[in-house]
Design an enzyme around this catalytic site. Structure first.
Site, PDB file in Angstrom:
ATOM      1  N   LYS A  13      14.252 -27.070  78.392  1.00  0.00           N
ATOM      2  CA  LYS A  13      13.705 -26.144  77.486  1.00  0.00           C
ATOM      3  C   LYS A  13      14.772 -25.077  76.943  1.00  0.00           C
ATOM      4  O   LYS A  13      15.249 -24.578  76.295  1.00  0.00           O
ATOM      5  CB  LYS A  13      12.558 -25.642  78.800  1.00  0.00           C
ATOM      6  CG  LYS A  13      11.653 -26.172  78.713  1.00  0.00           C
ATOM      7  CD  LYS A  13      10.837 -26.192  79.757  1.00  0.00           C
ATOM      8  CE  LYS A  13      11.248 -25.431  81.247  1.00  0.00           C
ATOM      9  NZ  LYS A  13      11.519 -26.287  81.954  1.00  0.00           N
ATOM     10  N   ARG A  88       4.765 -21.085  84.864  1.00  0.00           N
ATOM     11  CA  ARG A  88       3.920 -22.610  85.442  1.00  0.00           C
ATOM     12  C   ARG A  88       2.720 -22.563  85.930  1.00  0.00           C
ATOM     13  O   ARG A  88       2.943 -23.818  86.800  1.00  0.00           O
ATOM     14  CB  ARG A  88       5.224 -22.696  86.333  1.00  0.00           C
ATOM     15  CG  ARG A  88       6.488 -23.424  85.616  1.00  0.00           C
ATOM     16  CD  ARG A  88       7.819 -23.350  86.731  1.00  0.00           C
ATOM     17  NE  ARG A  88       8.690 -23.911  87.419  1.00  0.00           N
ATOM     18  CZ  ARG A  88       9.781 -24.063  86.334  1.00  0.00           C
ATOM     19  NH1 ARG A  88       9.809 -22.368  85.735  1.00  0.00           N
ATOM     20  NH2 ARG A  88      10.229 -24.732  86.939  1.00  0.00           N
ATOM     21  N   ARG A 127      23.270 -32.565  85.775  1.00  0.00           N
ATOM     22  CA  ARG A 127      23.259 -31.744  85.557  1.00  0.00           C
ATOM     23  C   ARG A 127      24.050 -30.801  86.729  1.00  0.00           C
ATOM     24  O   ARG A 127      24.125 -30.935  87.422  1.00  0.00           O
ATOM     25  CB  ARG A 127      21.487 -30.714  85.662  1.00  0.00           C
ATOM     26  CG  ARG A 127      21.812 -30.240  84.641  1.00  0.00           C
ATOM     27  CD  ARG A 127      20.537 -29.385  83.999  1.00  0.00           C
ATOM     28  NE  ARG A 127      19.179 -29.086  84.677  1.00  0.00           N
ATOM     29  CZ  ARG A 127      18.502 -28.577  84.628  1.00  0.00           C
ATOM     30  NH1 ARG A 127      17.693 -28.186  83.099  1.00  0.00           N
ATOM     31  NH2 ARG A 127      17.744 -28.079  85.242  1.00  0.00           N
ATOM     32  N   ARG A 162      22.977 -27.694  91.037  1.00  0.00           N
ATOM     33  CA  ARG A 162      21.751 -26.460  91.877  1.00  0.00           C
ATOM     34  C   ARG A 162      21.889 -26.769  93.412  1.00  0.00           C
ATOM     35  O   ARG A 162      21.411 -28.550  93.106  1.00  0.00           O
ATOM     36  CB  ARG A 162      20.738 -26.315  90.761  1.00  0.00           C
ATOM     37  CG  ARG A 162      20.672 -25.354  89.885  1.00  0.00           C
ATOM     38  CD  ARG A 162      19.967 -25.550  89.084  1.00  0.00           C
ATOM     39  NE  ARG A 162      18.711 -25.529  89.184  1.00  0.00           N
ATOM     40  CZ  ARG A 162      18.273 -25.421  88.165  1.00  0.00           C
ATOM     41  NH1 ARG A 162      18.485 -25.276  86.919  1.00  0.00           N
ATOM     42  NH2 ARG A 162      16.631 -25.016  88.124  1.00  0.00           N
ATOM     43  N   ARG A 173      10.337 -31.193  93.190  1.00  0.00           N
ATOM     44  CA  ARG A 173       9.865 -30.043  91.714  1.00  0.00           C
ATOM     45  C   ARG A 173       8.636 -30.987  90.318  1.00  0.00           C
ATOM     46  O   ARG A 173       8.145 -30.248  89.934  1.00  0.00           O
ATOM     47  CB  ARG A 173      11.029 -29.890  90.323  1.00  0.00           C
ATOM     48  CG  ARG A 173      11.434 -28.565  91.930  1.00  0.00           C
ATOM     49  CD  ARG A 173      13.079 -28.650  90.852  1.00  0.00           C
ATOM     50  NE  ARG A 173      12.829 -28.191  90.324  1.00  0.00           N
ATOM     51  CZ  ARG A 173      13.717 -28.338  89.198  1.00  0.00           C
ATOM     52  NH1 ARG A 173      15.368 -28.782  89.849  1.00  0.00           N
ATOM     53  NH2 ARG A 173      14.912 -28.202  88.209  1.00  0.00           N
TER      54      ARG A 173
HETATM   55  P1  AMP Z   1      14.199 -23.702  86.758  1.00  0.00           P
HETATM   56  O1  AMP Z   1      15.161 -23.618  86.652  1.00  0.00           O
HETATM   57  O2  AMP Z   1      13.037 -23.288  85.447  1.00  0.00           O
HETATM   58  O3  AMP Z   1      13.739 -24.804  86.829  1.00  0.00           O
HETATM   59  O4  AMP Z   1      13.174 -22.701  88.090  1.00  0.00           O
HETATM   60  C1  AMP Z   1      13.624 -23.327  89.977  1.00  0.00           C
HETATM   61  C2  AMP Z   1      13.615 -22.565  89.990  1.00  0.00           C
HETATM   62  O5  AMP Z   1      12.738 -21.379  89.653  1.00  0.00           O
HETATM   63  C3  AMP Z   1      11.850 -23.693  90.601  1.00  0.00           C
HETATM   64  O6  AMP Z   1      11.605 -24.593  91.637  1.00  0.00           O
HETATM   65  C4  AMP Z   1      10.365 -21.712  91.046  1.00  0.00           C
HETATM   66  O7  AMP Z   1      11.543 -22.155  92.543  1.00  0.00           O
HETATM   67  C5  AMP Z   1      11.393 -20.890  90.690  1.00  0.00           C
HETATM   68  N1  AMP Z   1      10.703 -20.287  89.612  1.00  0.00           N
HETATM   69  C6  AMP Z   1      11.200 -20.403  87.933  1.00  0.00           C
HETATM   70  N2  AMP Z   1       9.826 -19.963  87.537  1.00  0.00           N
HETATM   71  C7  AMP Z   1       9.434 -20.041  88.178  1.00  0.00           C
HETATM   72  C8  AMP Z   1       7.545 -19.746  87.275  1.00  0.00           C
HETATM   73  N3  AMP Z   1       7.434 -19.105  86.491  1.00  0.00           N
HETATM   74  N4  AMP Z   1       6.943 -19.726  88.548  1.00  0.00           N
HETATM   75  C9  AMP Z   1       6.783 -20.160  89.694  1.00  0.00           C
HETATM   76  N5  AMP Z   1       8.456 -20.285  90.243  1.00  0.00           N
HETATM   77  C10 AMP Z   1       9.323 -19.956  89.146  1.00  0.00           C
END
Ligand code: AMP
Length: 215
Positions: A13, A88, A127, A162, A173
Site C-alpha cells: 500500500k 481498518r 522489510r 520495526r 497483525r
Molecule cells: P501500518 O504501518 O499501517 O502497518 O500500521 C502499524 C500499526 O499502527 C498497526 O499495526 C496498528 O497498531 C496501528 N494502526 C495504523 N493504522 C491504524 C488504523 N487505521 N486503525 C487502528 N490502528 C492502526
C-alpha cells in the site's frame, strides 16, 4: 484523486501510494507513519498508541478518527489523498463516510491490493524502515537494501526492523487483518467503489488504478 488503499500489511500500500502521489499531487496519508511519529515524539497520542502497536493490535477507533478528522481538513488534502492503512475496521469506514460527507468530499475508489500470504510473510520479515519519523523510507534486505548497510539513503539515519515486524507480531497483525479489516472489501463493494488488483508489483497496481480512473 481520492483513494483508499486496502490490503494486508506488506501488500504494498505504502509503495503504491508513494508512486501515485507523483501523478497529480495527491498526498499520502499513512496512519501507521503518523502513529510511529507520535510514539517517537512521546506525545499523548504516541503514549496511548504504543502498547497496541507493539503487540500488533489495532489502536482504538476513537484515536484514529481524531487523527483523520484533523488531517483531512489540512489544505494539502484539497487536491486529493491516498489513504494508506486507514480505514481498518467497519466503524472507521462508517465514520469516514460521515466525515467525507461533512467535508463535501467524495471517494473515487477503494483499491484492494490482493497479494498471496507467502509473498506477504517474506516481505514483512525482510522489510526494514528508516528510524527517522520524518522519513520512514522503506527498504528490503533482499530486493532493495540501502546503499550503505543499515543507513538510510535519503536521510542518513539508522535503518531498523520495526518492533511489530517480529514473527509473532507479524502473524498477529495478519490475523487482525483477516478478522477486522478484510470485511471492508465487502463494505466498499456494496458502496460500488471497489477495485481489486491481484498484483505483486506496485507498478502493476498503479497501472490498474490509472486505467480505472482513465488517467
Ligand atoms: P501500518 O504501518 O499501517 O502497518 O500500521 C502499524 C500499526 O499502527 C498497526 O499495526 C496498528 O497498531 C496501528 N494502526 C495504523 N493504522 C491504524 C488504523 N487505521 N486503525 C487502528 N490502528 C492502526
Amino acid at each position: 484523486m481520492k483513494l483508499i488503499l486496502l490490503g494486508a500489511p506488506g501488500a504494498g500500500k505504502g509503495t503504491a501510494a508513494k508512486m501515485l502521489t507523483g501523478l497529480d499531487g495527491s498526498v499520502q496519508i499513512s496512519t501507521g507513519d503518523i502513529l510511529r511519529g507520535a510514539v517517537q515524539a512521546q506525545s499523548d497520542l504516541g503514549k496511548q498508541a504504543e502498547a497496541y502497536m507493539k503487540r500488533g493490535d489495532l489502536v482504538p477507533d476513537e484515536l484514529i478518527m481524531g487523527i483523520m478528522e484533523k488531517r483531512l481538513q489540512e489544505p494539502d488534502c484539497a487536491k486529493g489523498f491516498l489513504l494508506d492503512g486507514f480505514p481498518r475496521t467497519i466503524p472507521q469506514a462508517e465514520a469516514l463516510k460521515k466525515l467525507l460527507a461533512k467535508l463535501g468530499m467524495k471517494l473515487d475508489l477503494a483499491v484492494n491490493i490482493d497479494v498471496p500470504r507467502n509473498v506477504i510473510l517474506d516481505r514483512l520479515t525482510t522489510r526494514r524502515t528508516c528510524s527517522n519519523a520524518a522519513c520512514q523510507a522503506i527498504y528490503n534486505v533482499k530486493s532493495n537494501p540501502p546503499k550503505r548497510e543499515g543507513i538510510c539513503d535519503k536521510c542518513g539515519s539508522p535503518v531498523i526492523q520495526r518492533e511489530d515486524e517480529t514473527e509473532a507480531a507479524i502473524s498477529h497483525r495478519l490475523e487482525t487483518y483477516n478478522e477486522k479489516t478484510a470485511p471492508l472489501i465487502g463494505f466498499y463493494r456494496k458502496e460500488g467503489l471497489l477495485l481489486t488488483v491481484n498484483a505483486t508489483s506496485s507498478e502493476a497496481v498503479v497501472d490498474a488504478i490509472k486505467d480505472k480512473l482513465a488517467l
